[in-house]
Scaffold this active site. Sequence first.
Site, mmCIF file in Angstrom:
data_model
loop_
_atom_site.group_PDB
_atom_site.id
_atom_site.type_symbol
_atom_site.label_atom_id
_atom_site.label_comp_id
_atom_site.label_asym_id
_atom_site.label_seq_id
_atom_site.Cartn_x
_atom_site.Cartn_y
_atom_site.Cartn_z
ATOM 1 N N HIS A 35 1.979 -10.197 -0.203
ATOM 2 C CA HIS A 35 3.463 -9.810 -0.054
ATOM 3 C C HIS A 35 4.370 -10.867 0.850
ATOM 4 O O HIS A 35 5.099 -11.714 0.372
ATOM 5 C CB HIS A 35 3.772 -8.574 0.476
ATOM 6 C CG HIS A 35 2.864 -7.421 -0.331
ATOM 7 N ND1 HIS A 35 3.056 -7.395 -1.521
ATOM 8 C CD2 HIS A 35 1.893 -6.711 0.107
ATOM 9 C CE1 HIS A 35 2.221 -6.244 -2.028
ATOM 10 N NE2 HIS A 35 1.374 -6.081 -0.938
HETATM 11 O O1 RIB Z 1 4.390 -3.216 0.502
HETATM 12 C C1 RIB Z 1 4.020 -4.309 1.415
HETATM 13 C C2 RIB Z 1 4.619 -4.167 2.371
HETATM 14 O O2 RIB Z 1 4.132 -3.351 3.249
HETATM 15 C C3 RIB Z 1 3.966 -5.860 3.230
HETATM 16 O O3 RIB Z 1 5.216 -6.305 4.038
HETATM 17 C C4 RIB Z 1 2.984 -5.244 4.016
HETATM 18 O O4 RIB Z 1 2.694 -6.129 5.183
HETATM 19 C C5 RIB Z 1 3.445 -3.911 4.470
HETATM 20 O O5 RIB Z 1 4.369 -4.110 5.444
#
Ligand code: RIB
Length: 332
Positions: free
Chosen positions: A241
Amino acid sequence: MAQKIIIDTDPGQDDALAILLALASPEIEVLGIVGAAGNVPLLLTSKNIRKICELAGRPDIKVFAGCDRPMTGPLVTAEHVHGATGMDGADLPEPSMPMQEQHGVDFIIDTLQSEPAGAVTVCTLGPLTNLGKALTRAPEIAGRIKQLVLMGGGLFEGGNITPAAEFNIYVDPPAAAVVFGSGVPIVMMPLDVTHKTLTTRVRVAAIQALGTPLSDAVVGWLHYFERFDVAKYGSDGGPLHDPNVIAYLLKPELYSGRFCNVEIETESELTKGMTVADWWDVSGRPKNALFMRDVDADGFYALLTERLSWLGRADTAAEAAPGLLVTSSRAR
Ligand code: RIB
Ligand code: CA
């Protein structure tokens, strides 16, 4: 001239790669990193940030602790994804670099008030509590932020912590509502993008082939981090992500999306934390965010892998980007 950024983050293995990507890139000057409560509690995210900076050979980076809980309600964490430390998969030594005394929210406000208007980009990789608090206390900073690039939300991909909500928004919906209602220029990296940047075996092998202690740590993190999503989605690798936020600063051409209205559900127990993105402009509500939907995933991993190979080798970065200013604060 390097882009000046503030990173607000809740490491998290994927946050770690985003921070490494930023610290590896001479196009970026990290003014400070603020710990958020999210994947794991603030004490751990604040420690993890310093571990990552020291792994990158950057003990000069200023690290601040932000808020230890959301604006309202209890803190929701994600140890089931990231492990008890928040960065399971690689054991790094306890950090020796200090935390800054100043509260992270004060750092955000003071930096935006002292830097020239429009000079600083804010990158949020976790829940939006710290930025939401800063905007509530000092609304005038909204007009001074160059842009906010955030990982969070989702539309066509739905949610990941509930059927409707993505984790970063779900942890603090009121803070997200403040941010999306502030008028700050927003670029969203939602699950619709990050679910297209999977840690496939081929991509992880390319990072492993770098053969450095840093790449070994990264591969350990990825192997641990992806297992939950591989089991959930049955995919070759899990969605990576947060590095998408930094990659956008470096190569925006990797991404495409649409400027549209995005509102945050803050009331319903069923859908709280949902990012209601009006992709088809049916509501007529004012457009307030660039909602990214597509990415050149191979281009993203080529950039990430290249930059990871630069870390700890300042000569490589300088050789590769001789025309870029490398600020004196970069103790490589
Ligand atoms: O949903 C994914 C996000 O939530 C990313 O930033 C992961 O690190 C968590 O913080
Ligand atoms: Ca994160």
